[in-house]
Design an enzyme around this catalytic site. Structure first.
Site, PDB file in Angstrom:
ATOM      1  N   LYS A  57       0.845  -1.204   0.000  1.00 48.34           N
ATOM      2  CA  LYS A  57       0.000   0.000   0.000  1.00 48.34           C
ATOM      3  C   LYS A  57       0.878   1.250   0.000  1.00 48.34           C
ATOM      4  O   LYS A  57       0.645   2.185  -0.760  1.00 48.34           O
ATOM      5  CB  LYS A  57      -0.954  -0.007   1.204  1.00 48.34           C
ATOM      6  CG  LYS A  57      -2.109  -0.977   1.013  1.00 48.34           C
ATOM      7  CD  LYS A  57      -2.898  -1.218   2.291  1.00 48.34           C
ATOM      8  CE  LYS A  57      -3.932  -2.317   2.051  1.00 48.34           C
ATOM      9  NZ  LYS A  57      -4.579  -2.799   3.273  1.00 48.34           N
ATOM     10  N   ASP A 109     -11.400   3.177   3.616  1.00 45.07           N
ATOM     11  CA  ASP A 109     -11.733   1.755   3.583  1.00 45.07           C
ATOM     12  C   ASP A 109     -13.248   1.548   3.548  1.00 45.07           C
ATOM     13  O   ASP A 109     -13.716   0.441   3.291  1.00 45.07           O
ATOM     14  CB  ASP A 109     -11.171   1.061   4.837  1.00 45.07           C
ATOM     15  CG  ASP A 109      -9.996   0.148   4.506  1.00 45.07           C
ATOM     16  OD1 ASP A 109      -9.832  -0.192   3.320  1.00 45.07           O
ATOM     17  OD2 ASP A 109      -9.268  -0.222   5.442  1.00 45.07           O
ATOM     18  N   GLN A 156      -4.876  -1.153   9.414  1.00 44.32           N
ATOM     19  CA  GLN A 156      -4.773  -2.517   8.872  1.00 44.32           C
ATOM     20  C   GLN A 156      -5.419  -3.518   9.838  1.00 44.32           C
ATOM     21  O   GLN A 156      -5.093  -3.551  11.016  1.00 44.32           O
ATOM     22  CB  GLN A 156      -3.286  -2.859   8.640  1.00 44.32           C
ATOM     23  CG  GLN A 156      -3.061  -4.185   7.958  1.00 44.32           C
ATOM     24  CD  GLN A 156      -3.595  -4.233   6.528  1.00 44.32           C
ATOM     25  OE1 GLN A 156      -3.458  -3.300   5.767  1.00 44.32           O
ATOM     26  NE2 GLN A 156      -4.230  -5.341   6.176  1.00 44.32           N
TER      27      GLN A 156
END
Ligand code: NAD
Length: 288
Positions: A54, A121, A98
């Site tokens: 990422k 997200d 994460q």
């Protein structure tokens, strides 16, 4: 006839190119560089690999990357105060924590602390609510990528029968919402669903997000159906080496499906590309 192979790597490359161009435009028009903060708690090896990718791809698109690593024993208070600081930092347009988090931290609690306008997200309940009510939400990246893969081979989704296997907040549920928003007739199947093969055989669009290697076989699939395989499973091959496979038996299902995504090279690359697209969108909204 063999199914068309839907190339996630190639589509992801196109998305990243569009994002890079969008980043240049935003810098030129507003002097703003989109910034993505990635927070990793602990040392889970798979998470470390995802985070590294990422960060690398964020920077390759010309965005700023803020990488925060916290040790596995980090307290709730420390993690939430980092998120609050990122919420208040104008250089940060997207925040990603994460998952999974260490067991002592409640992921829902952590996600709800992220400013919904920076929740790239798409996991905050405000964005989830918007998705189900056709609002202007950030959509979770894996289903968003799957929808783009689907549209690359079938732009007319309205009226199609879609079956999504899996009901997680990260993949199954938002995937179902996206398909419903495209006017598909959607069924969500899960571990308690009865006669799953018969249900799958009714699907014009079949999405597998289960986490069971090669579960879906050719005789589960309607001839000509589009099959999107989200599963990522490591299986052992000869001499103890590992290999990644999906939830779909690719070779077998390719003999009946109309189109199918491979693993690796399907929804995986699209997930990060969509994260970058969401971050650019967050930065654009911040300046508008
Ligand atoms: P999860 O474990 O949260 O959910 C799995 C779902 O599958 C559950 O809803 C469960 O009810 C259902 N299920 C389990 N066994 C079943 C069975 N026998 N029959 C029918 N349904 C069954 O998993 P998740 O986070 O949604 O991930 C699913 C898969 O997708 C995993 O392999 C994961 O690694 C992969 N994944 C890939 C990406 C990507 O970028 N490509 C992103 C997220 C997840």
């Amino acid at each position: 006839m063999m199914a068309v192979r839907i190339d996630g790597k190639e589509l992801a490359k196109q998305v990243r190119k569009e994002v890079s161009e969008g980043v240049k435009c935003l810098k030129a028009s507003h002097g703003v560089t989109p910034g993505l903060a990635v927070v990793l708690v602990g040392e889970d090896p798979a998470s470390q690999v995802y985070v590294r990718n990422k960060v690398k791809q964020t920077e390759a698109c010309g965005m700023n990357s803020f990488h925060h690593v916290m040790d596995a024993g980090t307290s709730r208070k420390s993690l939430l105060s980092l998120i609050k600081a990122l919420n208040n930092n104008p250089a940060v347009h997207g925040i990603l924590v994460q998952l999974p988090l260490p067991a002592h931290l409640d992921s829902r609690d952590v996600i709800q602390t992220i400013d919904p306008a920076k929740d790239v997200d798409g996991f905050h309940s405000s964005n989830v609510g918007d998705l189900w009510t056709s609002g202007k939400s950030f959509v979770p990246c894996t289903p968003l990528g799957c929808l783009a893969l689907l549209k690359s081979v079938e732009p007319n989704i309205a009226g199609k029968n879609a079956v999504v296997i899996g009901r997680s907040n990260i993949v199954g549920r938002p995937m179902a919402a996206l398909l419903l928003n495209e006017s598909a007739t959607v069924t969500i199947a899960h571990s308690k669903t009865k006669d799953l093969p018969a249900l799958c055989r009714q699907a014009d669009i079949l999405v597998a997000a289960v986490g069971r290697p090669r579960m879906i076989k050719a005789d589960w699939v309607k001839p000509g159906a589009i099959v999107l395989d989200v599963g990522i499973n490591r299986v052992e091959i000869a001499d103890g080496r590992g290999r990644l496979v999906g939830d779909v038996d690719f070779e077998d299902v390719s003999t009946v499906a109309g189109a199918i995504t491979p693993v690796p090279g399907g929804p995986g690359p699209m997930t990060i590309a969509c994260l970058l697209a969401n971050t650019l969108e967050a930065a654009k909204r911040a300046v508008s």
